[in-house]
Design a protein around this motif. Structure first.
Motif, short mmCIF file in Angstrom:
data_model
loop_
_atom_site.label_atom_id
_atom_site.label_comp_id
_atom_site.label_asym_id
_atom_site.label_seq_id
_atom_site.Cartn_x
_atom_site.Cartn_y
_atom_site.Cartn_z
N SER A 170 10.95 25.86 -19.00
CA SER A 170 11.14 25.91 -17.56
C SER A 170 10.04 25.14 -16.84
O SER A 170 10.31 24.34 -15.94
CB SER A 170 11.15 27.37 -17.09
N SER A 173 10.02 21.24 -17.01
CA SER A 173 10.89 20.54 -16.06
C SER A 173 10.15 20.08 -14.81
O SER A 173 10.63 19.23 -14.07
CB SER A 173 12.06 21.45 -15.64
N LEU A 180 15.53 15.69 -20.66
CA LEU A 180 16.48 16.80 -20.69
C LEU A 180 17.53 16.62 -21.78
O LEU A 180 18.03 17.60 -22.34
CB LEU A 180 17.16 16.96 -19.33
N THR A 183 15.58 17.58 -24.85
CA THR A 183 14.66 18.72 -24.65
C THR A 183 13.34 18.46 -25.38
O THR A 183 12.90 19.25 -26.23
CB THR A 183 15.28 20.06 -25.11
N GLY A 275 16.57 20.41 -13.99
CA GLY A 275 15.71 20.89 -15.05
C GLY A 275 16.35 22.00 -15.83
O GLY A 275 17.55 22.29 -15.67
N LEU A 283 21.14 24.69 -17.12
CA LEU A 283 20.34 23.74 -16.36
C LEU A 283 20.44 24.09 -14.89
O LEU A 283 21.24 24.95 -14.49
CB LEU A 283 20.85 22.32 -16.62
#
Length: 440
Positions: A170, A173, A180, A183, A275, A283
Motif C-alpha cells: 500500500s 504505491s 503495478l 508488483t 495504486g 487496486l
C-alpha cells in the motif's frame, strides 16, 4: 472478545487505539502531536522522536483499565505513505524524514529528468530521495536501504535491523517506484534520482505478520506485529470498503477519494493516480483535493479563536443570524447587495456545499475512468460527526451516502487490519455507519 491495537501516525497527531475485534469499537485511545521540526520548505521529522512518541502512547493504552493484555491479538501500524525513512546497515536512521506535505519534492522536481516521473505527484517518496541526494548527500550515502514511516515503526517494534527492512505494498504505491503490473519496485528510478546505491526493501502485502513485539517480558511481549498501510486506505478498510466499485471519501487535511477497482484504465488524467489497496488483489483510483486546507483558511478568517461548536451552530439554518457585513481578520468587509442576508455561517455553508459538489463530480469522474458505476459510497472524517455537514453532502448527490461518525476511523481501520492479518482473510467486522440519519 479479542482486542487489537492500531497505531495511526497522522500529519499532526499520532494515535494509538485498542479496538474490540468483534464490534469494531474503540476501547481506549491515546494521542500526542506527531513530532515535526520546522524548516524553510515545510517541515521534517525525527524518526527517533516519533518512535518514543509511539512507544509512550502504546504504554498508555496498555495501562488503560479497559485493556486486558491477555486478550490482545495483534498490532498494526499505519501512516501517510510518502514519508521515506533512510536506514544504515545496522538499521539506524541516517537522515531527516521529509514531511509528506512539505515543498522538498516540489523543489526537487526540476532536477529530475526521467520523463516517467513527470506525471507523478511531487509528494511521492522518489522526489524526496531526489532532494536528499542533492541537499543531504552524506546522509543519503550512509543509508543502505529505506522504508516508510509506519513500516519503520513496525520494524523497530519487532527489533529487526536493515536486513529485515520491508515496505508494505500500500505504501509502495505512494513512492513513485512501484510497477503495478509486476508488483515490484523499480531500481532504475532510484538511480535516476541519485539514490541508485540503495537496496530495495522487500515488498510485503498489508495485513501480513512480520514478527512479534519484543518487550523483554513486559506486557504484550510476543504480540504479533502486522503491516498496515496508507492511512486513508486503512480507514476505508475499517469502514467496509473492500470490493470493486466501493468508494471512500476521507475528509482531512487533504480530502482523499478512492474507488476500488480490479483493473486499471489504460490512461489516467494528471490529477488521478492509482495504486494497490490494503486488502486482497484490489487496486484503487485516487484523487485528492485540498478541502481541509481550504476549510482551515476560511475558519481562521471567520472563526479565529472560537470553538468548533460555534461554527457548526451557525452553519445550521435555524441558528443563522443575519448581518449586513462580515468581519474578516479584524476588517469589516461589505459584501454588497445579495438575495439574502449574508452571515459568516452562510459563507461557511456555501463553502461546504461547494466542496460537497466537487466530491460528487469526483465520484462521477472515477466512475467514467473505472468503466462502472460506484457501489457503496462511504464518507468519513472529523466533520462526518456533524449532522449539518452530512446533510450538505447528501444534498449534493442523488446517491445514498454512508457516513462513518467515528472520528478515529483510520485508527480503527488499522486495528481491524491487524485482526485480518492475524486471523487470515479480509474479515467482516466494520465500523458502524449512518445513512440519512439512521444507524446502519
Amino acid at each position: 472478545m479479542t482486542l487489537y491495537l492500531g497505531v495511526d501516525i497522522g500529519t499532526t497527531r499520532t494515535k494509538v487505539g485498542c479496538v474490540d475485534g468483534d464490534t469494531g469499537l474503540l476501547v481506549a485511545v491515546a494521542a500526542a502531536p506527531t513530532p515535526v521540526h520546522d524548516d524553510a520548505l515545510g517541515g521534517t521529522r525525527d524518526a527517533g522522536a516519533l518512535i518514543e512518541t509511539v512507544q509512550g502512547l502504546l504504554d498508555e493504552v496498555l495501562d488503560h483499565p479497559e485493556v486486558q493484555v491477555g486478550r490482545l491479538g495483534g498490532l498494526a501500524v499505519g501512516s501517510v505513505g510518502e514519508e521515506v525513512v533512510l536506514l544504515d546497515a545496522d538499521g539506524a536512521v541516517t537522515g531527516p524524514v521529509l514531511a509528506w506535505h512539505a515543498e522538498h519534492g516540489r523543489t526537487a522536481r526540476r532536477w529530475v529528468t526521467d520523463p516517467a516521473l513527470s506525471p507523478l505527484d511531487d509528494t511521492f517518496s522518489v522526489f524526496k530521495l531526489a532532494w536528499l541526494a542533492r541537499e543531504r548527500p552524506e546522509e543519503l550515502a550512509r543509508a543502505v536501504t529505506f522504508t516508510s514511516l509506519a513500516d519503520h515503526v513496525a520494524l523497530t517494534l519487532v527489533g529487526d535491523g536493515a536486513d529485515g527492512a520491508f515496505l508494505n505494498v500500500s505504501h509502495s504505491s505512494r513512492t513513485g517506484l512501484l510497477d503495478l503490473d509486476s508488483t515490484s519496485l523499480r531500481a532504475d528510478r532510484l538511480a535516476g534520482v541519485g539514490a541508485g546505491h540503495l537496496r530495495l526493501p522487500r515488498l510485503v502485502p498489508s495485513g501480513t505478520i512480520v514478527g512479534t513485539w519484543r518487550r523483554d517480558g513486559r506486557p504484550a511481549d510476543g504480540l504479533p506485529v502486522v503491516t498496515g498501510g496508507h492511512d486513508h486506505w486503512c480507514g476505508a478498510f475499517g469502514a467496509g470498503v473492500r470490493r470493486a466499485g466501493d468508494v471512500y471519501v476521507s475528509a482531512g487535511t487533504s480530502e482523499a477519494q478512492v474507488m476500488l477497482v480490479d483493473r486499471l484504465p489504460a490512461d489516467l488524467p494528471p490529477d488521478v493516480d492509482a495504486g494497490a489497496f490494503v486488502s486482497g488483489d484490489l487496486l484503487y483510483l485516487h484523487r485528492a483535493t485540498p478541502a481541509g486546507r481550504i476549510y482551515q483558511a476560511w475558519r481562521e478568517l471567520l472563526y479565529a479563536g472560537e470553538e468548533d461548536d460555534v461554527l457548526w451552530d451557525e452553519v445550521l439554518p435555524d441558528h443563522d443570524v443575519p448581518a449586513a457585513s462580515v468581519d474578516v481578520a479584524g476588517r469589516t468587509v461589505e459584501l454588497g447587495p445579495l438575495p439574502f442576508e449574508p452571515t459568516r455561517g452562510r459563507l461557511m455553508t456555501s463553502l461546504f456545499a461547494g466542496l460537497a459538489q466537487e466530491a460528487e463530480r469526483t465520484t462521477a469522474r472515477l466512475e467514467v475512468l473505472a468503466g462502472r458505476p460506484a457501489a457503496d459510497v462511504v464518507v468519513a472524517g472529523l466533520p462526518a460527526s456533524r449532522p449539518g455537514w452530512r446533510g450538505l453532502r447528501q444534498d449534493a448527490t442523488a446517491r445514498t451516502l454512508h457516513f462513518v461518525t467515528e472520528p478515529e476511523a483510520t485508527l480503527v481501520g488499522v486495528a481491524l487490519l491487524a485482526r485480518a492479518g492475524v486471523e487470515g482473510g479480509v474479515g467482516t467486522t466494520t465500523m458502524t455507519t449512518t445513512t440519512g440519519g439512521t444507524t446502519a
